[in-house]
Motif scaffolding. Sequence first.
Motif, PDB file in Angstrom:
ATOM      1  N   ASP A 565       0.835  -1.212   0.000  1.00  0.00           N
ATOM      2  CA  ASP A 565       0.000   0.000   0.000  1.00  0.00           C
ATOM      3  C   ASP A 565       0.864   1.254   0.000  1.00  0.00           C
ATOM      4  O   ASP A 565       0.565   2.238  -0.694  1.00  0.00           O
ATOM      5  N   ARG A 566       1.950   1.212   0.790  1.00  0.00           N
ATOM      6  CA  ARG A 566       2.839   2.382   0.844  1.00  0.00           C
ATOM      7  C   ARG A 566       3.480   2.625  -0.516  1.00  0.00           C
ATOM      8  O   ARG A 566       3.597   3.767  -0.966  1.00  0.00           O
ATOM      9  N   GLU A 567       3.897   1.521  -1.166  1.00  0.00           N
ATOM     10  CA  GLU A 567       4.496   1.670  -2.493  1.00  0.00           C
ATOM     11  C   GLU A 567       3.499   2.265  -3.480  1.00  0.00           C
ATOM     12  O   GLU A 567       3.850   3.091  -4.330  1.00  0.00           O
ATOM     13  N   LYS A 568       2.223   1.841  -3.350  1.00  0.00           N
ATOM     14  CA  LYS A 568       1.200   2.403  -4.236  1.00  0.00           C
ATOM     15  C   LYS A 568       1.039   3.899  -3.991  1.00  0.00           C
ATOM     16  O   LYS A 568       0.934   4.694  -4.937  1.00  0.00           O
ATOM     17  N   GLU A 569       0.998   4.278  -2.690  1.00  0.00           N
ATOM     18  CA  GLU A 569       0.847   5.694  -2.360  1.00  0.00           C
ATOM     19  C   GLU A 569       2.041   6.507  -2.869  1.00  0.00           C
ATOM     20  O   GLU A 569       1.884   7.604  -3.412  1.00  0.00           O
ATOM     21  N   LEU A 570       3.258   5.925  -2.679  1.00  0.00           N
ATOM     22  CA  LEU A 570       4.455   6.614  -3.160  1.00  0.00           C
ATOM     23  C   LEU A 570       4.421   6.762  -4.682  1.00  0.00           C
ATOM     24  O   LEU A 570       4.797   7.806  -5.222  1.00  0.00           O
ATOM     25  N   ALA A 572       1.772   6.908  -6.551  1.00  0.00           N
ATOM     26  CA  ALA A 572       0.790   7.941  -6.889  1.00  0.00           C
ATOM     27  C   ALA A 572       1.347   9.338  -6.625  1.00  0.00           C
ATOM     28  O   ALA A 572       1.145  10.273  -7.408  1.00  0.00           O
ATOM     29  N   ALA A 573       2.082   9.468  -5.476  1.00  0.00           N
ATOM     30  CA  ALA A 573       2.677  10.769  -5.156  1.00  0.00           C
ATOM     31  C   ALA A 573       3.716  11.163  -6.201  1.00  0.00           C
ATOM     32  O   ALA A 573       3.793  12.324  -6.618  1.00  0.00           O
ATOM     33  N   LYS A 575       3.786  10.224  -9.287  1.00  0.00           N
ATOM     34  CA  LYS A 575       3.071  10.570 -10.517  1.00  0.00           C
ATOM     35  C   LYS A 575       2.509  11.989 -10.431  1.00  0.00           C
ATOM     36  O   LYS A 575       2.609  12.774 -11.382  1.00  0.00           O
ATOM     37  N   SER A 576       1.943  12.305  -9.251  1.00  0.00           N
ATOM     38  CA  SER A 576       1.392  13.652  -9.057  1.00  0.00           C
ATOM     39  C   SER A 576       2.488  14.711  -9.114  1.00  0.00           C
ATOM     40  O   SER A 576       2.342  15.770  -9.735  1.00  0.00           O
ATOM     41  N   ALA A 577       3.626  14.395  -8.459  1.00  0.00           N
ATOM     42  CA  ALA A 577       4.747  15.336  -8.470  1.00  0.00           C
ATOM     43  C   ALA A 577       5.272  15.532  -9.887  1.00  0.00           C
ATOM     44  O   ALA A 577       5.622  16.646 -10.297  1.00  0.00           O
ATOM     45  N   GLN A 578       5.336  14.414 -10.647  1.00  0.00           N
ATOM     46  CA  GLN A 578       5.824  14.521 -12.023  1.00  0.00           C
ATOM     47  C   GLN A 578       4.900  15.407 -12.850  1.00  0.00           C
ATOM     48  O   GLN A 578       5.366  16.198 -13.691  1.00  0.00           O
ATOM     49  N   LYS A 579       3.579  15.301 -12.580  1.00  0.00           N
ATOM     50  CA  LYS A 579       2.624  16.138 -13.303  1.00  0.00           C
ATOM     51  C   LYS A 579       2.861  17.615 -12.986  1.00  0.00           C
ATOM     52  O   LYS A 579       2.826  18.482 -13.870  1.00  0.00           O
ATOM     53  N   LEU A 580       3.126  17.911 -11.688  1.00  0.00           N
ATOM     54  CA  LEU A 580       3.391  19.296 -11.301  1.00  0.00           C
ATOM     55  C   LEU A 580       4.650  19.827 -11.976  1.00  0.00           C
ATOM     56  O   LEU A 580       4.695  20.969 -12.455  1.00  0.00           O
TER      57      LEU A 580
END
Length: 795
Positions: A565-570, A572-573, A575-580
């Motif tokens: 779960d932590r790896e999934k959250e990381l 996702a984070a 991916k979000s950071a890359q989008k920013l």
Amino acid sequence: MNLFEKSVITLELPRVLEKLCEYAASEGAKEILAKLAPLPHIDDMRRSMKETDDAISLMGTRAAPGFSGLKDVTGSVKRAERGGSLTPVELLRIAAFLRTARDTRAWLSEDRRVEIRTTLDPYFDAINANKFLEEHISGCIISEEEIADSASAELAAIRRQIRAANARVREVLHRIITSPSYSKMLQENIVTIRGDRYVVPVKIENKGAFGGLVHDVSASGQTVYIEPTQVVEANNELRLLAAKEQKEIERILAQLSEEVASFAGGIIDDYKILTELDCIFARARYALAIDAQAPAMAEDGATDLRRARHPLLPQKTAVPIDIRIGTGFDTLVITGPNTGGKTVALKTIGLLTLMAMCGLHIPAEYDSRVSTFSSIFADIGDEQSISQSLSTFSSHMVNIVGILGELDDRSLVLFDELGAGTDPVEGAALAMSIIENIRRRGARVVATTHYAELKSYALTEAGVENAACEFDLATLRPTYRLLIGVPGKSNAFAISARLGLSEDIIEEARANLASSDVKFEDVLTKLEQERQAMENEREAARAIRREAEEERKKSQQMMQELNRDREKELAAARKSAQKLVDDARAASDAVFEEIARLRKAAASNAFSDNLVEARASMGRMLNEVQSDAKPKKEPKKIVQHRRPLKAGDTVELLSTGNRATVLSAPDKNGKLRLQAGIMQLTLHQSDVQLVEELPPEPKKDAPPVRMQVASRSRNASMEVDLRGMNADEGIIEMERFLDSASMASLPSVTIIHGKGTGILRAAVHDALKKDKRVKSYRLGKYGEGENGVTIVEFK
């Protein structure tokens, strides 16, 4: 029959070999297996067991090769070598054998792995598989009584002539039986055969007028079978052609026999190889049937059998025993009640040792160890002989005298009730003396007895160990377990009482015991009670250890799920950071382009206006990027309960919407302990909402409700995908899905949980077991998703 051969029969090795023969396909293999005997060298035993292991391994990937066509053709082949002509039956049997050889060779080559070689590869590689001879024989011989026309051009030509001659004869005969002048002379208007000649049935009174050769007369004498003169020559021609046909068939068979003789060596070698392979795979199938393994083999006289079973006892009811000899002691004295398992234990160590020495797997654990012996002697059972005027004691003593005369320092000697059948004092003294004599000569001894003197002897003598067949004092029944290190009791009084003997008689018998015997038996009773208590404590400790191990595994699985779960959250984070970052880079590129444009416009009069507009545009763009980068926080909902929460209340988690049960009232800090599914949580009371305080759902008129259900039924999905969820998330999602499917009256649905570690699948199956709506569930088949999906059928 010498004593060793007699002991082999006593230990029931021939009965084991009979069972083994049932797993062989060919008579040749059965004959070899029925005559199995201890192999001369330990390397031969290990090689035999390794071959069996490799056969089991190969059978794990596919069915065993078939040996149904494996017949002994060596006699026919050798007769062909001597110039004999083989019959069609013999040739067809050789063709079937060659087909079996070819199929067996192909069995391994189809599934061969270049990097994996086994001890069976040399057998398969050595098979000749003469496809040319096999197909030649099969092409020439159709059945045991028919040779094919294609066997030779000459045979085909002769048979064409025979068919033509037959047609001419039948045509002439047909004209005769249909002719008005002849038909009135006939008994019947038919054509038949007598003595390989075509004839017609003529009335006896027309015999002279009809004309022809008489071949037979009916039983009544009213009909004669006459060969008409018109077909005599044609019938003669048929006889000549039939003789030519038979001569050509004999030539073909002789030619095929010569071909067999030319390949005689290869055929005989193939028969030996296939028979040996049949034996190996029979050993493998028997090992699987009795759950047998290959023990470690040694030559040091130390045998240690773990959870060993007698192979002739029913596998489901046989009680496994641990028994050893030569590991710290050279003599084992087994005591215990009658029918308690002493003789079975004695036979088990002897029989399993013989099986291992024959190269067979034994029904015991993988870590068992068997030593080879030069000979095994067994004196077991009542062998009194009326014809030889021998009592039980005398017959046993005759065996013992013979054993003492033949044993050496590498012998294993098994005695059942040593010294029994005579005065107990003298019998015990003789038993101890016999055991000491054998020990001095270096052999290993296992003996059963009821004598207290032998129990005391085993307690005090170095190198001699006691063993007991366990007796349950609570139920007064034997458990058939063997306990090494403690002497056993005969429990005659307890067994007699259970069988109905008067208590007065038993008490009187106790009074007749010598005080020393009473004390010794009391010590044994106390030891047995303490041992059973220790055994119970040890079993309880094992149960606690198993439980702790299971909890540790569950914790590891939970930790693995948390890490995933932590790896999934990381991820996702990231991916979000890359989008920013991508948005910021796009914004900066736009800024630089705008600056470049402004530089070009600097010389114009509208520069100031453009500059103000550009600054405003870039400000808006940067504000948008900054707004996307900031996490959006929802205002926390302030919850006020109408009454204090207490244990047993049902609450809803505001963060997820799931429901949980309150385990304890809030502490001074407002913390609650909750049970949500299989997990326990600790949350502040402001993070939950009491279910009875939730606003009720707005009531709707009946028609709208029906409309909503109908709509839901139309939109219900036939499958749900739980992959990527942990166990708790997956169960919650599955429950929602099953609710929808049940309301939609779907007959069955598919739950996709993936293969993975199996944790999610196990959680799904556990929940489905408890769901009353579910009629049945199963894993998917080929084409449905196999182990990655579960098919659920509703009631």
